[in-house]
Enzyme design. Structure first.
Site: not given
Ligand code: NAI
Length: 458
Positions: A51, A445, A313, A180, A321, A39
């Protein structure tokens, strides 16, 4: 004659779906090697457990606000231990479902750590230290990603966690500081805020969720602020240290507009992006091309090593995913000389905050950068019956289209059920539909999705 047609390394939604497709659709003899639980991140430490928490948090918020629907709920409370038990129940159930499908499709699952020893050879080291040599015509790498930690002094102190550890906690922090303001950061901000904890977000860039449409960032920031979350953008985190007062509190020193500031919290989540996982995956004489840790592939997922493909990834790009699953299906099709079944040009992305955020295709800004003459149209959800009757936050849907042809290029939205509605736009963009074609469909609707008709009406 080789032992297997395909050896898949990694059992996340990229790897296990590819294994099922290979065995079920193309009749390949498949072995899948997984070192942890089947998974992958999605089911065990990512999408699904997050979620579960978000769903509980949303219900809790709704129960606390139910008075406006004429309902009374007194003494509403939550029990994180029970929420954790519910999370386990959900993930266990989904894991057994995958195991059953693997069995039905006769995919052999090997518990162990896979390593590519040659173009057609995978060595799997099992938990008891035994090395099993697997000879396969094709190898598919689907080893995913792991949290990437920036070199912040003090990031190893107790109380500083990644999302993996935060998901396992059966007690909430009183004040969660999130470093972040990306997808993970804003989803956890939503959970903690709904459960009544104090939340502060430190983001390095000028705006949160910076890779999405500007209006989505602004709207989410405003809403979170209204709910009491502190969001500080354009900050640089310098150091994390113990508050030194014997309380176990942590102090985070950051710079904002060149001035040093401090924020004190009992928990710090670092979620500043993820990195591809490739450690120990290759022998010295069998290395694919990589760039900043990600495995480089062509459009079909082929690496520089003949017969070795990589998806999801571990190849960088959109770490989602459903993107990994789609890439896996296309890679398996290519191994069998078949046409790619999935259009990888349109990958929707969602953030499961309340209300949800979703996006597919191009933003107006991106379309203009690509030289496309485009327009965008925005509708607010305040006239949508279902939105009003269910007491949702005001939201919006924005559609980007080519000015001359009205072909839909992209959509961005923040509203209830955005993660479901975006599927309509992903299909429309993928099929090259116009505004008129989308508006010419009857939607039931009252529903949230009837707002799509409104958004596409010329
Ligand atoms: P992210 O790339 O979405 O966000 C990381 C954030 O941290 C960015 O805004 C960046 O500017 C900031 N950042 C980087 N270094 C920093 C620092 N030193 N101080 C403050 N801010 C800083 O990465 P995230 O949220 O860790 O997610 C990782 C991956 O997992 C992403 O590719 C995301 O798409 C995926 N993911 C997708 C989800 C969904 O589809 N709902 C849910 C969770 C994760």
């Amino acid at each position: 004659m080789r032992d297997y047609d395909l050896a898949v390394i990694g059992g996340g939604p990229g790897g296990y779906e590819a294994a099922l497709e290979a065995a079920g659709v193309y009749g390949m003899k498949v072995v899948l090697i997984e070192k942890d639980a089947i998974g992958g991140t999605c089911l065990n430490h990512g999408c699904i457990p997050t979620k579960v928490l978000l769903h509980a948090a949303d219900l809790y918020r709704q129960m606390n606000e139910c008075d406006r629907f004429g309902l009374c709920a007194e003494g509403v409370s939550f029990d994180m231990k029970k929420i954790q038990a519910r999370k386990k129940e959900v993930t266990d159930s989904l894991r057994s479902g995958i195991a059953l499908m693997m069995k039905q499709k006769k995919v052999e699952v090997v518990e162990g750590t896979g390593r590519i020893a040659g173009p057609h050879i995978v060595e799997a080291e099992t938990p008891d230290g035994e090395i099993r040599r697997i000879d396969a015509k094709f190898i598919l790498i689907a080893t995913g990603s792991a949290a990437s930690l920036p070199p912040i002094p003090g990031a190893d102190l107790p109380g500083v966690v990644t999302s993996d550890a935060l998901l396992e906690k059966d007690r909430l922090f009183n004040h969660l500081l999130i470093i972040g303001g990306g997808v993970i950061g804003m989803e956890f901000a939503s959970v903690y805020n709904a459960f009544g904890a104090k939340v502060t977000v430190l983001e390095a860039l000028p705006r949160i969720i910076a890779n999405l449409d500007k209006e989505l960032s602004q709207s989410l920031k405003m809403l979170m602020k209204k709910r009491g979350v502190t969001i500080l953008t354009g900050t640089r985190v310098e150091e994390i240290r113990s508050a030194g007062d014997g309380t176990g509190l942590l102090e985070c020193v950051y710079t904002e507009k060149d001035a040093a500031q401090t924020v004190t919290a009992d928990g710090i989540l670092i979620c500043t992006g993820r990195r591809p996982v490739t450690e120990g995956l290759f022998s010295a004489d069998c290395m694919p091309e990589t760039e900043k840790g990600r495995i480089l592939t062509d459009a079909y997922g082929q690496t520089a090593i003949p017969g070795v493909y990589a998806i999801g990834d571990v190849t960088g790009g959109m770490m989602l995913a459903h993107a990994a699953t789609a890439m896996g299906k296309n890679a398996v099709a290519h191994m069998n000389g078949a046409k790619a079944p999935v259009n990888l040009q349109v990958i929707p992305s969602c953030i499961y905050t309340d209300p949800e955020i979703a996006s597919a295709g191009l933003t107006a800004e991106q379309a203009k950068e690509q030289g496309v003459v485009c327009k965008s149209k925005k509708i607010v959800m305040s006239a949508n019956g279902k939105t009003v009757l269910s007491g949702q936050e005001r939201g919006f849907i924005k559609v980007v289209y080519e000015e001359e042809t009205h072909r839909i290029l992209g959509a961005q939205m923040m509203c209830a059920r955005a993660s479901d509605i975006i599927g309509e736009f992903a299909a429309a963009i993928s099929a090259g539909l116009t505004l008129e074609q989308m508006a010419g469909v009857i939607r039931p609707h009252p529903t949230f999705s009837e707002a799509v008709t409104e958004a596409c009406r010329v």
